[in-house]
Design a protein around this motif. Structure first.
Motif, PDB file in Angstrom:
ATOM      1  N   ALA A  99      59.157   4.723  -5.222  1.00  0.00           N
ATOM      2  CA  ALA A  99      59.635   6.002  -4.691  1.00  0.00           C
ATOM      3  C   ALA A  99      60.635   6.658  -5.649  1.00  0.00           C
ATOM      4  O   ALA A  99      60.646   7.880  -5.809  1.00  0.00           O
ATOM      5  N   ALA A 100      61.450   5.843  -6.299  1.00  0.00           N
ATOM      6  CA  ALA A 100      62.456   6.385  -7.216  1.00  0.00           C
ATOM      7  C   ALA A 100      61.827   6.983  -8.474  1.00  0.00           C
ATOM      8  O   ALA A 100      62.467   7.784  -9.162  1.00  0.00           O
ATOM      9  N   ARG A 101      60.587   6.613  -8.758  1.00  0.00           N
ATOM     10  CA  ARG A 101      59.945   7.102  -9.977  1.00  0.00           C
ATOM     11  C   ARG A 101      58.994   8.271  -9.692  1.00  0.00           C
ATOM     12  O   ARG A 101      58.200   8.649 -10.542  1.00  0.00           O
ATOM     13  N   ARG A 102      59.075   8.819  -8.493  1.00  0.00           N
ATOM     14  CA  ARG A 102      58.247   9.990  -8.183  1.00  0.00           C
ATOM     15  C   ARG A 102      58.827  11.231  -8.859  1.00  0.00           C
ATOM     16  O   ARG A 102      60.017  11.330  -9.098  1.00  0.00           O
ATOM     17  N   ASP A 130      40.604  16.137  -9.353  1.00  0.00           N
ATOM     18  CA  ASP A 130      41.958  16.198  -8.795  1.00  0.00           C
ATOM     19  C   ASP A 130      42.715  14.896  -9.096  1.00  0.00           C
ATOM     20  O   ASP A 130      43.928  14.924  -9.361  1.00  0.00           O
ATOM     21  N   LEU A 131      41.997  13.782  -9.035  1.00  0.00           N
ATOM     22  CA  LEU A 131      42.618  12.490  -9.328  1.00  0.00           C
ATOM     23  C   LEU A 131      43.100  12.449 -10.777  1.00  0.00           C
ATOM     24  O   LEU A 131      44.236  12.032 -11.057  1.00  0.00           O
ATOM     25  N   VAL A 132      42.270  12.875 -11.693  1.00  0.00           N
ATOM     26  CA  VAL A 132      42.643  12.881 -13.107  1.00  0.00           C
ATOM     27  C   VAL A 132      43.860  13.774 -13.334  1.00  0.00           C
ATOM     28  O   VAL A 132      44.801  13.405 -14.050  1.00  0.00           O
ATOM     29  N   GLU A 133      43.867  14.942 -12.716  1.00  0.00           N
ATOM     30  CA  GLU A 133      45.006  15.855 -12.840  1.00  0.00           C
ATOM     31  C   GLU A 133      46.279  15.215 -12.306  1.00  0.00           C
ATOM     32  O   GLU A 133      47.357  15.340 -12.904  1.00  0.00           O
ATOM     33  N   SER A 134      46.164  14.523 -11.179  1.00  0.00           N
ATOM     34  CA  SER A 134      47.330  13.887 -10.580  1.00  0.00           C
ATOM     35  C   SER A 134      47.865  12.772 -11.470  1.00  0.00           C
ATOM     36  O   SER A 134      49.080  12.651 -11.680  1.00  0.00           O
ATOM     37  N   LEU A 135      46.965  11.951 -11.999  1.00  0.00           N
ATOM     38  CA  LEU A 135      47.384  10.832 -12.837  1.00  0.00           C
ATOM     39  C   LEU A 135      48.075  11.305 -14.112  1.00  0.00           C
ATOM     40  O   LEU A 135      49.048  10.688 -14.562  1.00  0.00           O
ATOM     41  N   THR A 136      47.582  12.380 -14.694  1.00  0.00           N
ATOM     42  CA  THR A 136      48.047  12.793 -16.018  1.00  0.00           C
ATOM     43  C   THR A 136      49.091  13.903 -16.020  1.00  0.00           C
ATOM     44  O   THR A 136      49.751  14.128 -17.031  1.00  0.00           O
ATOM     45  N   VAL A 142      54.511   5.718 -10.536  1.00  0.00           N
ATOM     46  CA  VAL A 142      53.571   4.812  -9.865  1.00  0.00           C
ATOM     47  C   VAL A 142      52.632   5.647  -9.016  1.00  0.00           C
ATOM     48  O   VAL A 142      53.077   6.489  -8.228  1.00  0.00           O
ATOM     49  N   GLN A 143      51.343   5.416  -9.182  1.00  0.00           N
ATOM     50  CA  GLN A 143      50.355   6.077  -8.350  1.00  0.00           C
ATOM     51  C   GLN A 143      49.327   5.046  -7.893  1.00  0.00           C
ATOM     52  O   GLN A 143      48.986   4.132  -8.650  1.00  0.00           O
ATOM     53  N   VAL A 144      48.852   5.218  -6.691  1.00  0.00           N
ATOM     54  CA  VAL A 144      47.888   4.282  -6.114  1.00  0.00           C
ATOM     55  C   VAL A 144      46.555   4.998  -5.931  1.00  0.00           C
ATOM     56  O   VAL A 144      46.499   6.083  -5.362  1.00  0.00           O
ATOM     57  N   ILE A 145      45.490   4.380  -6.431  1.00  0.00           N
ATOM     58  CA  ILE A 145      44.142   4.905  -6.249  1.00  0.00           C
ATOM     59  C   ILE A 145      43.430   4.006  -5.251  1.00  0.00           C
ATOM     60  O   ILE A 145      43.293   2.806  -5.489  1.00  0.00           O
ATOM     61  N   ARG A 146      42.996   4.586  -4.172  1.00  0.00           N
ATOM     62  CA  ARG A 146      42.324   3.791  -3.144  1.00  0.00           C
ATOM     63  C   ARG A 146      41.042   4.490  -2.715  1.00  0.00           C
ATOM     64  O   ARG A 146      41.075   5.624  -2.251  1.00  0.00           O
ATOM     65  N   ALA A 147      39.929   3.802  -2.901  1.00  0.00           N
ATOM     66  CA  ALA A 147      38.629   4.353  -2.512  1.00  0.00           C
ATOM     67  C   ALA A 147      37.635   3.206  -2.432  1.00  0.00           C
ATOM     68  O   ALA A 147      37.868   2.120  -2.977  1.00  0.00           O
ATOM     69  N   ALA A 148      36.542   3.444  -1.757  1.00  0.00           N
ATOM     70  CA  ALA A 148      35.521   2.411  -1.594  1.00  0.00           C
ATOM     71  C   ALA A 148      34.873   2.082  -2.932  1.00  0.00           C
ATOM     72  O   ALA A 148      34.898   2.879  -3.872  1.00  0.00           O
ATOM     73  N   ALA A 149      34.293   0.893  -3.025  1.00  0.00           N
ATOM     74  CA  ALA A 149      33.606   0.474  -4.246  1.00  0.00           C
ATOM     75  C   ALA A 149      32.433   1.410  -4.537  1.00  0.00           C
ATOM     76  O   ALA A 149      31.725   1.856  -3.626  1.00  0.00           O
ATOM     77  N   GLY A 150      32.255   1.712  -5.814  1.00  0.00           N
ATOM     78  CA  GLY A 150      31.131   2.538  -6.217  1.00  0.00           C
ATOM     79  C   GLY A 150      31.353   4.030  -6.089  1.00  0.00           C
ATOM     80  O   GLY A 150      30.411   4.814  -6.230  1.00  0.00           O
ATOM     81  N   THR A 151      32.587   4.461  -5.844  1.00  0.00           N
ATOM     82  CA  THR A 151      32.858   5.899  -5.674  1.00  0.00           C
ATOM     83  C   THR A 151      33.320   6.563  -6.969  1.00  0.00           C
ATOM     84  O   THR A 151      33.659   7.749  -6.959  1.00  0.00           O
ATOM     85  N   GLY A 152      33.365   5.813  -8.065  1.00  0.00           N
ATOM     86  CA  GLY A 152      33.697   6.419  -9.358  1.00  0.00           C
ATOM     87  C   GLY A 152      35.152   6.391  -9.745  1.00  0.00           C
ATOM     88  O   GLY A 152      35.593   7.212 -10.549  1.00  0.00           O
ATOM     89  N   VAL A 157      39.258   7.287 -13.995  1.00  0.00           N
ATOM     90  CA  VAL A 157      40.380   6.743 -14.759  1.00  0.00           C
ATOM     91  C   VAL A 157      40.084   6.810 -16.251  1.00  0.00           C
ATOM     92  O   VAL A 157      40.984   7.029 -17.069  1.00  0.00           O
ATOM     93  N   GLY A 158      38.818   6.653 -16.616  1.00  0.00           N
ATOM     94  CA  GLY A 158      38.443   6.767 -18.016  1.00  0.00           C
ATOM     95  C   GLY A 158      38.805   8.124 -18.592  1.00  0.00           C
ATOM     96  O   GLY A 158      39.226   8.234 -19.755  1.00  0.00           O
ATOM     97  N   ALA A 159      38.653   9.180 -17.784  1.00  0.00           N
ATOM     98  CA  ALA A 159      39.041  10.518 -18.235  1.00  0.00           C
ATOM     99  C   ALA A 159      40.554  10.597 -18.423  1.00  0.00           C
ATOM    100  O   ALA A 159      41.042  11.199 -19.394  1.00  0.00           O
TER     101      ALA A 159
END
Length: 206
Positions: A99-102, A130-136, A142-152, A157-159
Motif C-alpha cells: 500500500a505504501a508503494r502505490r 488496460d493491464l499493460v498500461e496499468s503495469l507500465t 506492487v500490482q497483482v494480476i489475477r485471471a483464470a488460466a488461459g486468458t492471456g 505481461v510480455g508487452a
C-alpha cells in the motif's frame, strides 16, 4: 503379546519445546498459512517416537490451539482453522508495504515504448491493453494480476516487459519453484529464477 499397552507420557518440557517449534516459522505454517487441530494432533503424534496415549495427545493438541501465539480464524463453515500471530504480522507487513508503494514512480515506462509494444501485438484485447498500461504507467510498486488460466496474462505481461526494456529497465522474473521460473522464462523471454535464489543474490550483492 498379551501385555497391557505401555502408556508413554511425554514430559512437559519436551511438549513445550515442540509447541514452540510448531508455532514458529519452521512449524505448522512453513508450507501453508493455515492449519487445523488435526494437523496439530498429527504433529504431536509424529513427535512421540516412543509412543503416547491418545488422551495425552488430544490434551496436548487442545492446549496448543489455545496458546496465545495461535489465532483462530473466522469460521468458514468447515473445520476450524488456525494460524499464528507471527504469520499474520508478516502478512500485514507485506500488505502495508504494498500500500505504501502505490502511486509512486516504480516501473514507469516511456509512453512511446508502451505504444510500440502494444502495436506489435494487435490481438491484445481491450482488457489486456488496460493491464499493460496499468503495469507500465501507474507507477505502483506492487500490482497483482489475477485471471483464470488461459486468458492471456503472460502474453500481456510480455508487452509490458518489452515496454520496460525499451525504456532501459532490467526485468527480472522469479517463481516459487524452478519449474515456474522456467515457464516464466520460456513464455516471456526474461531472465527468471526462483524467489529463494533471487533473494540470495540480493543478499550477496551479486
Amino acid at each position: 503379546l498379551g501385555q497391557p499397552p505401555r502408556r508413554v507420557v511425554v514430559d512437559d518440557f519436551a511438549a513445550e519445546r515442540l509447541a514452540r517449534r510448531l508455532e514458529g516459522p519452521q512449524g505448522l505454517t512453513r508450507d501453508q498459512s493455515r492449519f487445523t487441530r488435526r494437523d496439530v494432533l498429527q504433529a504431536f503424534a509424529e513427535a512421540a517416537r516412543d509412543g503416547a496415549c491418545v488422551e495425552e495427545l488430544e490434551r496436548r493438541a487442545t492446549a496448543f490451539v489455545a496458546r496465545a501465539e495461535v489465532v483462530e480464524l473466522p469460521d468458514d463453515g468447515g473445520e476450524r482453522r488456525y494460524t499464528t500471530r507471527e504469520l499474520l504480522a508478516i502478512e500485514r507487513g507485506l500488505l502495508d508495504g504494498a500500500a505504501a508503494r502505490r502511486t509512486g514512480e516504480a516501473g514507469l515506462a516511456a509512453s512511446h515504448a508502451v505504444g510500440i509494444a502494444l502495436e506489435a501485438r494487435p490481438t491484445l484485447s481491450e482488457e489486456q491493453r488496460d493491464l499493460v498500461e496499468s503495469l507500465t504507467r501507474s507507477g505502483d510498486g506492487v500490482q497483482v494480476i489475477r485471471a483464470a488460466a488461459g486468458t492471456g496474462k503472460t502474453f500481456a505481461v510480455g508487452a509490458a516487459v518489452e515496454a520496460w526494456q525499451r525504456s532501459g529497465m532490467a526485468v527480472l522474473g522469479c517463481g516459487l519453484s524452478a519449474r515456474a521460473a522456467c515457464e516464466l522464462r520460456d513464455q516471456t523471454g526474461i531472465d527468471a529464477t526462483t524467489i529463494a535464489r533471487l533473494t540470495m543474490s540480493f543478499e550477496q550483492g551479486t
